[in-house]
Design an enzyme around this catalytic site. Structure first.
Site, PDB file in Angstrom:
ATOM      1  N   CYS A  62       0.140   7.843  -1.649  1.00  0.00           N
ATOM      2  CA  CYS A  62      -0.671   7.576  -2.302  1.00  0.00           C
ATOM      3  C   CYS A  62      -1.049   8.926  -3.597  1.00  0.00           C
ATOM      4  O   CYS A  62      -1.178   9.721  -2.945  1.00  0.00           O
ATOM      5  CB  CYS A  62      -1.907   6.855  -1.992  1.00  0.00           C
ATOM      6  SG  CYS A  62      -3.370   6.775  -3.112  1.00  0.00           S
TER       7      CYS A  62
HETATM    8  N1  LIG Z   1      -2.091   4.763  -4.516  1.00  0.00           N
HETATM    9  C1  LIG Z   1      -0.803   4.426  -4.107  1.00  0.00           C
HETATM   10  N2  LIG Z   1      -0.781   4.061  -2.482  1.00  0.00           N
HETATM   11  C2  LIG Z   1       0.525   2.904  -2.554  1.00  0.00           C
HETATM   12  C3  LIG Z   1       1.505   3.224  -3.184  1.00  0.00           C
HETATM   13  N3  LIG Z   1       3.105   2.690  -3.119  1.00  0.00           N
HETATM   14  C4  LIG Z   1       2.547   1.697  -2.057  1.00  0.00           C
HETATM   15  N4  LIG Z   1       0.602   2.135  -1.861  1.00  0.00           N
HETATM   16  C5  LIG Z   1       0.235   2.092  -1.089  1.00  0.00           C
HETATM   17  O1  LIG Z   1       0.271   2.573   0.342  1.00  0.00           O
HETATM   18  C6  LIG Z   1       0.151   1.723   1.677  1.00  0.00           C
HETATM   19  C7  LIG Z   1       1.464   2.480   2.856  1.00  0.00           C
HETATM   20  O2  LIG Z   1       0.886   3.811   3.315  1.00  0.00           O
HETATM   21  P1  LIG Z   1       1.046   4.398   4.343  1.00  0.00           P
HETATM   22  O3  LIG Z   1      -0.373   5.224   4.738  1.00  0.00           O
HETATM   23  O4  LIG Z   1       1.102   3.691   5.729  1.00  0.00           O
HETATM   24  O5  LIG Z   1       1.983   5.250   4.447  1.00  0.00           O
HETATM   25  C8  LIG Z   1       1.721   0.767   0.853  1.00  0.00           C
HETATM   26  O6  LIG Z   1       1.391  -0.779   1.596  1.00  0.00           O
HETATM   27  C9  LIG Z   1       0.438   0.324  -0.569  1.00  0.00           C
HETATM   28  O7  LIG Z   1      -0.445  -0.047  -0.108  1.00  0.00           O
HETATM   29  C10 LIG Z   1       1.568   4.189  -4.961  1.00  0.00           C
HETATM   30  O8  LIG Z   1       2.791   3.888  -5.312  1.00  0.00           O
HETATM   31  N5  LIG Z   1      -0.021   4.555  -5.014  1.00  0.00           N
END
Ligand SMILES: Nc1nc2c(ncn2[C@@H]2O[C@H](COP(=O)(O)O)[C@@H](O)[C@H]2O)c(=O)[nH]1
Ligand code: NDP
Length: 316
Positions: free
Chosen positions: A175
């Site tokens: 993010c």
């Molecule tokens: N701000 C953004 N958030 C994003 C994006 N694509 C996905 N997501 C969110 O991140 C989680 C996964 O997080 P992690 O810490 O487990 O890797 C995913 O489920 C979305 O809610 C983005 O491009 N930008």
């Protein structure tokens, strides 16, 4: 006065007396919507995390999943899963292409068991319209709305008819929303506030770094946890395998990244390389063992034990 809020890494859980003879006696299964699943955690509905094969694998193992919504033939996907007796769980956006997908599913006489309305800030008029449309088109489907980050937003999505909400804004590993817009809430605070505000289940989305963060999310009141990076480095993960200097990595990119969008417009996500870790089976087994252990430390035999656990912060 500026409030201090907490993330997973800022808290720990206080142990209780263990009442089971073995961690294997602890049940990690969870009722979610019309079905019961083996574990309360599942991969993010992102193109770099899941594809049709990943979804099928999770469904076969009795784990929940949600297919992403980017260039997906939803009719073919729902038909493929349901013809094998597997749960069909898809994602939708808020634009014209998603309204067309709803019409296509209706025309094909298909009803997915689970639908996730997937946009960055679901507390918005476009999501309200789509939620009403989905509830009318598929009253039998279990509708997850997300994402939100406050009690007020959670309450509104519940009032709009969502059967569950997904909580977590700008806490994900790829993010860049918080850098580009300034907006974000840490996950312990987000999940606790949202779960306390609504009667429907809450999914804690993003920011899982350690396996124990899953137990922490459940202690805060989450029913389910969604994670992207944790599921991104495996053979079964959807991202491409790359080799750099003799070392293997898997690509993991945000849904709002240039790589997913195909253009540098309203970019709020980035691409990273995560260490390649082989087959995913080992992770699924370890996650199960670790959560069984959490339940034993919580003094119970199933996930309900986590609801009564005390959480503490430790000064750094
Ligand atoms: N701000 C953004 N958030 C994003 C994006 N694509 C996905 N997501 C969110 O991140 C989680 C996964 O997080 P992690 O810490 O487990 O890797 C995913 O489920 C979305 O809610 C983005 O491009 N930008
Ligand atoms: N969990 C998180 O913290 C975040 C997740 N994401 C993920 O990235 C993907 C893309 O998300 P998202 O940008 O929401 O969806 P889309 O890019 O698919 O946008 C959906 C529609 O909503 C409009 N829209 C989006 N954001 C806003 C806004 N802030 N104000 C007004 N209108 C808006 C867009 O119009 P227009 O483009 O013209 O504004 C577009 O028409 C999703 O999968 C989402 O889950 C993205 C950011 C944060």
């Amino acid at each position: 006065m500026i409030k201090t809020e907490l993330n997973y890494g800022d808290v720990y859980l206080v142990p209780k007396k263990t009442i089971v003879d073995s961690r294997k006696d602890c049940d990690t299964s969870v009722a979610f919507g019309p079905r019961r699943f083996a574990m309360p955690v599942y991969p993010s509905n992102m193109k770099s995390v899941v594809n049709e094969e990943t979804c099928e694998l999770f469904a076969r193992q009795g784990w929940f999943y949600t297919m992403h919504r980017f260039n997906v033939d939803v009719v073919a996907f729902v038909r493929r899963m349901q013809s094998q007796g597997l749960v069909a769980s898809i994602s939708m956006g808020v634009n014209e292409d998603s309204y067309q997908q709803v019409a296509d599913l209706k025309a094909a006489g298909l009803t997915p068991e689970y639908i996730t309305l997937d946009i960055a800030n679901a507390w918005c008029v476009k999501a309200e319209r789509m939620i009403a449309h989905l509830k009318e088109a598929f009253p039998q489907s279990f509708l997850i709305g997300g994402n939100v980050a406050t009690a007020e937003a959670a309450r509104e999505l519940e009032a709009w008819g969502c059967d569950a909400i997904k909580a977590g804004i700008a806490g994900g590993r790829v993010c860049i929303t918080k850098n580009k817009t300034g907006f974000h809430r840490p996950m312990i605070s987000t999940v606790s506030d949202c779960a306390a505000a609504v009667k429907i289940p809450v999914i804690a989305d993003g920011g899982i770094v350690e396996h124990g963060d899953i137990a922490k999310a459940l202690v805060c009141g989450a029913t389910m946890v969604m994670a992207g990076s944790m599921f991104a480095g495996f053979d079964e993960s959807a991202g491409d395998l790359v080799e750099i200097g003799g070392k293997l990595y898997k690509e993991y990119f945000g849904s709002a990244s240039q790589f997913n969008k195909g253009a540098y417009v309203n970019v709020e996500g980035k691409k990273i390389l995560v260490e390649y870790k082989g087959a995913i089976g080992k992770l699924l087994a370890e996650l199960t063992e670790d959560l069984q252990s959490s339940v034993s430390y919580a003094g119970g035999r199933d996930l309900s034990a986590l609801r009564g656990v005390e959480m503490i912060t430790v000064p750094r």
